[in-house]
Design an enzyme around this catalytic site. Structure first.
Site, PDB file in Angstrom:
ATOM      1  N   HIS A 192      56.163  36.573  64.641  1.00  0.00           N
ATOM      2  CA  HIS A 192      56.687  35.904  65.841  1.00  0.00           C
ATOM      3  C   HIS A 192      58.197  35.702  65.720  1.00  0.00           C
ATOM      4  O   HIS A 192      58.931  35.895  66.684  1.00  0.00           O
ATOM      5  CB  HIS A 192      56.045  34.518  66.016  1.00  0.00           C
ATOM      6  CG  HIS A 192      54.564  34.531  66.218  1.00  0.00           C
ATOM      7  ND1 HIS A 192      53.676  34.082  65.269  1.00  0.00           N
ATOM      8  CD2 HIS A 192      53.805  34.945  67.267  1.00  0.00           C
ATOM      9  CE1 HIS A 192      52.441  34.192  65.728  1.00  0.00           C
ATOM     10  NE2 HIS A 192      52.482  34.727  66.921  1.00  0.00           N
ATOM     11  N   VAL A 214      55.376  43.257  61.382  1.00  0.00           N
ATOM     12  CA  VAL A 214      55.989  42.696  60.165  1.00  0.00           C
ATOM     13  C   VAL A 214      54.881  42.574  59.114  1.00  0.00           C
ATOM     14  O   VAL A 214      53.784  42.088  59.411  1.00  0.00           O
ATOM     15  CB  VAL A 214      56.636  41.322  60.441  1.00  0.00           C
ATOM     16  CG1 VAL A 214      57.219  40.724  59.175  1.00  0.00           C
ATOM     17  CG2 VAL A 214      57.718  41.450  61.517  1.00  0.00           C
TER      18      VAL A 214
END
Ligand code: PAF
Length: 282
Positions: A37, A176
């Site tokens: 995020h 990620v």
């Protein structure tokens, strides 16, 4: 940084920002924020005058027996992270102001919503598309930032934005990963040590597929069967699906091409995990 729960107040604020010709970057989340995020927020911060994060554990995207009740909630920590990253507003609605009594309108992106994860989670993407449509109307962003980790979600939301003429640009940012390859997900919090180690089979299978492609293999069936073998060697892992599809229609391809999406869902213990890679070669 301001926290606002009332959708009407939020829209009024967004309208004011529009009048002042401020650009708005928006990151929708269900909270339990992690580095995945943060990468979206950082990009939004670089590219916009105003950055908005929404935190809402959206009940309409959870099926019966799914983890709505136990979904990790840590507002204070999330708010601290957002403040540090320079977020301007957190939109923090509750169930009753998003879905008041009598609520009866839903957005369904046909076909795409029933493939891959949609097969196992009927209604999930209807809930996602509905809440994102509502959030876009409330927040009125210029740019919407999504993560590639939820590849099917990104395809479905992009389709909805196009089909329903939402005046917003969609940017999908790379997955990620932790150093050992595990893709970041709020649901990783459910994994115990042994499960976390087993969860590495997802990224290992994707690395295997990428290695096969770089050695010249283009046959999707052969790649899937090697990935399957690798995952089945792990006793804790139960494959839901492994698919190689085109990124626009999510239709299975027989022959790999640049841009093909390799996506998989695997259950480790009680936790259903997803991961993917987009094939890139010349
Ligand atoms: O990816 C998520 O966290 C959710 O599906 C989203 C896009 C915030 C909608 O609830």
């Amino acid at each position: 940084m301001k926290l606002i729960s009332d959708p009407k107040k939020f829209t009024a604020m967004a309208a004011k920002a529009k009048q002042l010709k401020k650009s708005i970057g928006f990151v929708p989340t269900m909270g339990a924020l992690h580095a995945g995020h943060f990468s979206l927020v950082k990009r939004a911060r670089r590219e916009n005058d105003i950055v908005i994060v929404s935190i809402f554990v959206n009940p309409t995207q959870f099926g019966p027996g799914e983890d709505l009740k136990k979904y990790p909630r840590c507002l204070k920590k999330d708010a601290d992270s957002c403040r540090k990253l320079g977020v301007d507003f957190i939109f923090l609605p509750d169930k009753d102001n998003m879905y008041p009594k009598g609520y009866s309108t839903f957005v369904n992106v046909e076909v795409l919503s029933g493939l891959l994860c949609g097969l196992r989670r009927p209604g999930h993407f209807r809930g996602v598309a509905t809440v994102v449509a509502k959030l876009l109307n409330i927040v009125q962003p210029d740019t919407l930032y999504l993560g590639q980790k939820d590849a099917q979600q990104a395809v479905i939301i992009s389709r909805m934005v196009k089909d329903l003429n939402f005046p917003v640009k969609v940017k999908v940012m790379p997955i990620v990963r932790q150093k050992d390859g595990l893709a970041l997900s709020s649901r990783n919090a459910y994994l115990n040590e042994k499960e976390r180690s087993s969860a590495l089979v997802l990224s290992k299978a994707l690395r295997l597929a990428e290695a096969m492609v770089s050695c010249g293999q283009r046959n999707a069936g052969r790649i899937i069967s090697r990935m399957r073998q690798l995952i089945e060697n792990n006793k804790q892992a139960k494959i839901d699906y492994i698919a190689i599809v085109d990124q626009e229609e999510l239709r299975e391809v027989k022959k790999i091409k640049p841009g093909s999406l390799i996506a998989l869902a695997v259950t480790i213990g009680k936790n259903r995990l997803i991961d993917n890679t987009v094939i890139d070669y010349n």
